[in-house]
Motif scaffolding. Structure first.
Motif, PDB file in Angstrom:
ATOM      1  N   ALA A  44       0.856  -1.195   0.000  1.00 34.11           N
ATOM      2  CA  ALA A  44       0.000   0.000   0.000  1.00 34.11           C
ATOM      3  C   ALA A  44       0.887   1.238   0.000  1.00 34.11           C
ATOM      4  O   ALA A  44       1.703   1.424   0.912  1.00 34.11           O
ATOM      5  N   HIS A  45       0.740   2.058  -1.032  1.00 39.47           N
ATOM      6  CA  HIS A  45       1.496   3.318  -1.167  1.00 39.47           C
ATOM      7  C   HIS A  45       0.604   4.429  -0.610  1.00 39.47           C
ATOM      8  O   HIS A  45      -0.460   4.720  -1.165  1.00 39.47           O
ATOM      9  N   LEU A  46       1.064   5.074   0.469  1.00 41.13           N
ATOM     10  CA  LEU A  46       0.161   5.962   1.202  1.00 41.13           C
ATOM     11  C   LEU A  46       0.538   7.435   1.128  1.00 41.13           C
ATOM     12  O   LEU A  46       1.690   7.805   1.370  1.00 41.13           O
ATOM     13  N   HIS A  47      -0.464   8.259   0.838  1.00 42.95           N
ATOM     14  CA  HIS A  47      -0.433   9.696   1.070  1.00 42.95           C
ATOM     15  C   HIS A  47      -1.496   9.980   2.127  1.00 42.95           C
ATOM     16  O   HIS A  47      -2.575   9.387   2.083  1.00 42.95           O
ATOM     17  N   LEU A  48      -1.168  10.895   3.051  1.00 42.76           N
ATOM     18  CA  LEU A  48      -2.117  11.223   4.116  1.00 42.76           C
ATOM     19  C   LEU A  48      -2.739  12.593   3.862  1.00 42.76           C
ATOM     20  O   LEU A  48      -2.135  13.415   3.164  1.00 42.76           O
ATOM     21  N   LEU A  79       5.331   4.440   2.543  1.00 43.42           N
ATOM     22  CA  LEU A  79       4.888   5.832   2.702  1.00 43.42           C
ATOM     23  C   LEU A  79       5.434   6.674   1.559  1.00 43.42           C
ATOM     24  O   LEU A  79       6.601   6.521   1.167  1.00 43.42           O
ATOM     25  N   SER A  80       4.596   7.554   1.041  1.00 41.95           N
ATOM     26  CA  SER A  80       5.087   8.522   0.063  1.00 41.95           C
ATOM     27  C   SER A  80       5.820   9.629   0.806  1.00 41.95           C
ATOM     28  O   SER A  80       5.264  10.237   1.725  1.00 41.95           O
ATOM     29  N   THR A  81       7.067   9.907   0.397  1.00 43.37           N
ATOM     30  CA  THR A  81       7.730  11.111   0.910  1.00 43.37           C
ATOM     31  C   THR A  81       7.538  12.266  -0.075  1.00 43.37           C
ATOM     32  O   THR A  81       8.084  13.349   0.129  1.00 43.37           O
ATOM     33  N   ALA A 219       3.130  -3.915 -10.980  1.00 44.86           N
ATOM     34  CA  ALA A 219       2.041  -3.012 -11.366  1.00 44.86           C
ATOM     35  C   ALA A 219       1.569  -2.190 -10.184  1.00 44.86           C
ATOM     36  O   ALA A 219       1.603  -2.644  -9.041  1.00 44.86           O
ATOM     37  N   ARG A 220       1.136  -0.974 -10.485  1.00 43.63           N
ATOM     38  CA  ARG A 220       0.490  -0.160  -9.462  1.00 43.63           C
ATOM     39  C   ARG A 220      -0.929   0.141  -9.919  1.00 43.63           C
ATOM     40  O   ARG A 220      -1.173   0.327 -11.122  1.00 43.63           O
ATOM     41  N   ALA A 221      -1.865   0.168  -8.972  1.00 43.00           N
ATOM     42  CA  ALA A 221      -3.269   0.413  -9.303  1.00 43.00           C
ATOM     43  C   ALA A 221      -3.878   1.290  -8.228  1.00 43.00           C
ATOM     44  O   ALA A 221      -3.525   1.177  -7.058  1.00 43.00           O
ATOM     45  N   LEU A 223      -6.615   5.007  -7.231  1.00 45.46           N
ATOM     46  CA  LEU A 223      -7.149   6.316  -7.593  1.00 45.46           C
ATOM     47  C   LEU A 223      -6.085   7.408  -7.633  1.00 45.46           C
ATOM     48  O   LEU A 223      -6.320   8.466  -8.197  1.00 45.46           O
ATOM     49  N   GLU A 224      -4.897   7.174  -7.031  1.00 43.33           N
ATOM     50  CA  GLU A 224      -3.806   8.152  -7.175  1.00 43.33           C
ATOM     51  C   GLU A 224      -3.441   8.322  -8.644  1.00 43.33           C
ATOM     52  O   GLU A 224      -3.066   9.415  -9.067  1.00 43.33           O
ATOM     53  N   ASP A 225      -3.535   7.238  -9.411  1.00 44.38           N
ATOM     54  CA  ASP A 225      -3.021   7.261 -10.783  1.00 44.38           C
ATOM     55  C   ASP A 225      -4.109   7.479 -11.826  1.00 44.38           C
ATOM     56  O   ASP A 225      -3.842   8.045 -12.880  1.00 44.38           O
TER      57      ASP A 225
HETATM   58 ZN    ZN Z   1       2.378   8.869  -4.492  1.00 44.09          ZN
END
Ligand code: ZN
Ligand code: KMH
Length: 270
Positions: A44-48, A79-81, A219-221, A223-225
């Motif tokens: 899980a790639h996260l933005h808060l 985590l996204s930096t 692969a990434r999937a 709503l961010e993309d």
């Molecule tokens: Zn991101």
């Protein structure tokens, strides 16, 4: 060969007015991640976001979100930096102190849509060194061909350990256009043994994700993309986008990596 699917449920830019299914608050993100996990995502790639849905690097919000996710499923947290265009680097970099398994490292400054994404060289070096100390695996974000060279220089300075893990980001205004040619030209130049995935922004999301999987990438999937599941049709959440990625993985004759397989495939420290 297995393929790791990363869900990117929120991102820094979209708002609920763009897609009402966008999860922004900790419990919403945790619920979205848990359903993505059940659908096949291992990372899980996260933005808060803060209480007004603005991008934030607040450590309390980040930790709360991580805890809520851990209560629901054992997905690997990245985590996204990058956080958001208006958040200072010095706030963004603190997120790695939470010691997620992975965090993004954006190697260069660039125009980003109508805004500016600031990643000054000395700050990037300091963050890379700190991630290495903490055992947080960097995912290197390549928005343009020169960004790969910047990462190779960091490797040569001893700030990044191999195998390197890359995201090839296609379709950000200010970076490479979303074309197969651009993808090929970067893939061809990756160091032997690198781990990589495609991040295809917007309209070309489905096609370039499919090409990346066919070439052996991950692969990434989410709503961010892309906010859409088809032309003119908003995605009804992250889960349908992950399900679509799962279908692509099997249609190219690969299997979806579970968490243990992903830890192995991504060569995560610890
Ligand atoms: Zn991101
Ligand atoms: N938002 C994507 C274009 C990050 O969060 O650090 C790239 C990305 C990078 O996901």
């Amino acid at each position: 060969m297995s393929a790791v699917i990363t869900v990117a449920p929120t991102g820094p830019l979209a708002m609920k007015s763009d897609n009402p299914s966008l999860p922004t608050q900790p419990h919403e993100i945790a619920d979205a991640v848990a359903s993505a996990y059940r659908a096949g995502a291992a990372v899980a790639h996260l933005h808060l976001r803060d209480e007004h849905d603005r991008p934030t690097a607040d450590l309390g919000i980040a930790q709360r979100t991580i805890d809520l996710i851990a209560e629901r499923c054992p997905i690997l947290v990245q985590l996204s930096t990058g956080v958001g265009l208006d958040v200072p680097f010095q706030e963004r970099e603190r997120l790695v102190e939470l010691r997620p398994r992975m965090a993004t490292l954006n190697p260069c400054s660039m125009s980003f849509g109508a805004g500016e994404f600031r990643n000054p060289p000395q700050d990037v070096r300091r963050l890379a060194a700190r991630m290495r100390e903490l055992g947080v695996k960097p995912e290197l974000e390549i928005y343009d061909t020169g960004h790969l060279d910047a990462c190779l220089r960091l490797r040569d300075e001893g700030l990044l350990d191999e195998p390197l893990q890359f995201s090839i980001v296609l379709g950000v205004r200010g970076g490479m256009a979303a074309t197969a040619d651009n993808l090929f030209s970067v893939v061809r130049r990756l160091p032997e043994g690198s781990v990589w995935q495609v991040i295809a922004i917007g309209r070309a999301n489905l096609q370039l994700t499919a090409i990346g999987l066919a070439l052996g990438g991950n692969a990434r999937a989410g709503l961010e993309d892309t906010l859409h599941i088809a032309k003119g049709e908003l995605a009804a959440g992250n889960q349908p986008l992950v399900e679509r990625a799962v279908a692509l993985v099997s249609s190219v004759g690969r299997t979806v990596a579970d968490v243990a397989q992903a830890e192995h495939d991504l060569r995560l420290p610890r």
